[in-house]
Design an enzyme around this catalytic site. Structure first.
Site, PDB file in Angstrom:
ATOM      1  N   LYS A  78       1.127  -1.036   0.198  1.00 59.04           N
ATOM      2  CA  LYS A  78       0.094   0.046   0.590  1.00 59.04           C
ATOM      3  C   LYS A  78       0.867   1.292   0.104  1.00 59.04           C
ATOM      4  O   LYS A  78       1.655   1.411   0.834  1.00 59.04           O
ATOM      5  CB  LYS A  78      -0.934  -0.572   1.114  1.00 59.04           C
ATOM      6  CG  LYS A  78      -2.193   1.522   1.417  1.00 59.04           C
ATOM      7  CD  LYS A  78      -2.676   1.156   2.504  1.00 59.04           C
ATOM      8  CE  LYS A  78      -4.662   2.159   2.270  1.00 59.04           C
ATOM      9  NZ  LYS A  78      -5.061   1.504   3.808  1.00 59.04           N
ATOM     10  N   SER A 158      -9.636   1.291   2.859  1.00 62.81           N
ATOM     11  CA  SER A 158      -8.452   2.354   1.507  1.00 62.81           C
ATOM     12  C   SER A 158      -7.485   1.100   1.112  1.00 62.81           C
ATOM     13  O   SER A 158      -7.623   1.837  -0.426  1.00 62.81           O
ATOM     14  CB  SER A 158      -8.238   3.187   2.601  1.00 62.81           C
ATOM     15  OG  SER A 158      -7.246   2.857   3.822  1.00 62.81           O
ATOM     16  N   SER A 182     -10.087  -0.733   6.717  1.00 69.29           N
ATOM     17  CA  SER A 182      -9.293  -0.173   5.447  1.00 69.29           C
ATOM     18  C   SER A 182      -8.444  -1.985   4.604  1.00 69.29           C
ATOM     19  O   SER A 182      -7.713  -1.751   3.628  1.00 69.29           O
ATOM     20  CB  SER A 182      -8.774   0.341   5.272  1.00 69.29           C
ATOM     21  OG  SER A 182      -9.691   1.767   5.451  1.00 69.29           O
TER      22      SER A 182
END
Ligand code: GLN
Length: 499
Positions: A78, A158, A182
């Site tokens: 990420k 996310s 997330s």
């Protein structure tokens, strides 16, 4: 032979150990898959040079018999984890050109374990969102589609790039972060496993901060066993994070067992909320039967303050964000915009106006408001008290059960744009994931079935502090029984896709 990208991480390890293929071949196959999947927009930055160098090193280590547990395994990060020499954007214009000189503890541990970093994955800006639509680099498109319809769907957020890349077989596993859901929610939307460990298990050093008392790193992978292996490599005490737990990391993957004899699983009755998809409700009941079949006893439990969790989260998380994001002032990090003839104040204003997108601005405004003199007690202090009550609810429930079973999200994935104009509708996605975050508990989402449109649904298991083993074991019991083997039909990377 099966395409190398179709193998699970566990199968890749076996194949590498048996010299059926090299780390270089495995890496090349994933780099090609990632290149061909530009239409998904899952990556912000691809790092082929770093990947090939790591693959060479892994092949050499494998040949010497000195390979780490993840030697040669292609993974993605990420883009919230600082990676030395590789730009780290947090999907924000503010950090679009930021190249850290240091490496986050989590990514450093994965490198040390031999993992091959393919690239940096897209996310909601500063990890604020549930659909990956707030990225300054454009939304991620889910690899999944409903039935024969070619409408673009969100991957969840996310960690949307992480979930999409794992589901589309661009990486064997990916890192994510979970502040209020997330990792778990995008895992559920994309039909992959996502685990957020106990707060403090993984170091936050080098992770771009959103809400520090909630942020926790974790893993998205195809199977429970794969997730356990990766989590083991990245967790553990780190003196550079003052909230890191000084606890040894148990050998979760070696101890994995789907036998739940003697375990009690609680069904939180307050989670039977309005707006839950019928298929989600049915799957939840089915999940309880699967756990019984694995030997567990299932009981109803009460978490009385469930309804207050979401409002408390959306006070506490923005409050911490407003404080954390004060550092982006044009002086020390990232973007700097200096208007003609402007002074310091003008630079601050112009930099922050140009650097932050609308959702991040909304959070900063809410956070600043709830922390301001006169409102602090009414909002922030009250939300903190609610947080204590929520943690107490869980502690009470864990007197009568060992684990909790709940849906991960109230529905499956929604179309791109469907909720972007309505922040409350977007925030409601997090209703089942936020409570465990507020209490700092380990929680996992495991793919368990499909909704009426043929889209993946996840079930969530929440455990006692430090009981990652418990949630992994129960997730394995569900995984074994659900027999979830659906994967997205590939529409990207050829001429038939709309892209
Ligand atoms: N969707 C939640 C939010 O927007 C959770 C985000 C996260 O866990 N990083 O705050």
């Amino acid at each position: 032979m099966t395409a190398l990208t179709e193998l699970t991480l566990t199968a890749m390890r076996a194949g590498l150990a048996a010299r059926e293929f090299s780390a270089r071949e495995l890496t090349t196959a994933h780099l090609e898959a990632a290149e061909a999947a530009r239409a998904l927009n899952a990556f912000i930055t691809l790092t082929p040079d770093h990947a090939l160098a790591a693959a060479e090193a892994a092949d050499a280590a494998l040949a010497r018999g000195a390979a780490g547990p993840l030697a040669g395994i292609p993974i993605g990060h990420k883009d919230l984890f600082a990676t030395a020499g590789i730009r780290t954007t947090a999907a924000s214009r503010m950090l679009a050109d930021f190249v850290p000189t240091y490496e986050s503890t989590v990514t450093a541990r994965l490198l040390a374990a031999g993992a091959v970093p393919i690239g940096k994955l897209n996310l909601d800006e500063f990890a604020m969102g549930s659909s990956n639509e707030s990225s300054a680099f454009g939304p991620v498109v889910s690899p999944w589609r409903a039935g024969n319809c070619d409408e673009a769907l969100v991957p969840g957020g996310s960690s949307g790039g992480s979930a999409a890349a794992v589901a589309a077989r661009l990486v064997a596993a990916a890192t994510g972060t979970d502040t209020g859901g997330s990792i778990r929610q995008p895992a559920a939307f994309c039909g992959v496993v996502g685990i957020k460990p106990t707060y403090g298990r993984c170091s936050r050093f080098g992770i771009v901060a959103f809400a520090s008392s909630l942020d926790q790193a974790g893993v998205l992978a195809r199977t429970v066993a794969d997730a356990a292996v990766v989590l083991e490599a990245m967790a553990g005490f780190d003196p550079r994070d003052s909230t890191s737990l000084p606890e040894p990391v148990p050998p979760w993957s070696a101890r994995l067992s789907a036998d739940l004899t003697g375990r009690r699983v609680g069904i939180p009755v307050e989670y039977r909320a309005d707006g839950m998809d019928e298929a989600v409700e049915r799957l939840w009941a089915e999940g309880a039967r699967w756990l019984q079949d694995a030997g567990a006893q299932v009981v109803d439990v009460s978490l009385p303050h469930t309804a207050q969790a979401l409002p408390a989260y959306y006070v506490i998380a923005p409050a911490e964000a407003s404080s954390n994001l004060a550092r982006y002032d044009g002086v020390r990090y990232g973007l700097r915009v200096v208007p003609e003839g402007g002074g310091l104040m003008e630079m601050y204003e112009a930099t922050r106006a140009a650097g932050f997108g609308p959702e991040v601005r909304r959070r900063i405004l809410i956070g600043t408001y709830v922390l301001s003199a006169g409102y602090y007690d009414a909002y922030y202090a009250k939300a903190q008290r609610v947080r204590t009550l929520i943690a107490r609810d869980f502690a009470e429930a864990f007197r009568v059960c060992d684990l909790l079973l709940a849906p991960t999200a109230p529905t499956g994935a929604f179309p791109l744009g469907a909720k972007s104009a309505d922040p409350i509708a977007m925030y409601l996605n997090d209703v089942f994931t936020v409570p465990a975050s507020l209490a700092g508990l380990p929680a996992i989402s495991v793919p368990a079935g499909l909704d009426a449109r043929g889209l993946p649904l996840g079930l969530q298991l929440i455990g006692r502090p430090l009981d990652e083993q418990g949630v992994l074991d129960a997730a394995l019991a569900i995984e074994t029984r659900a027999g979830f083997c659906a994967s997205p039909a590939r529409w990207w990377g050829d001429d038939s896709g709309p892209s």
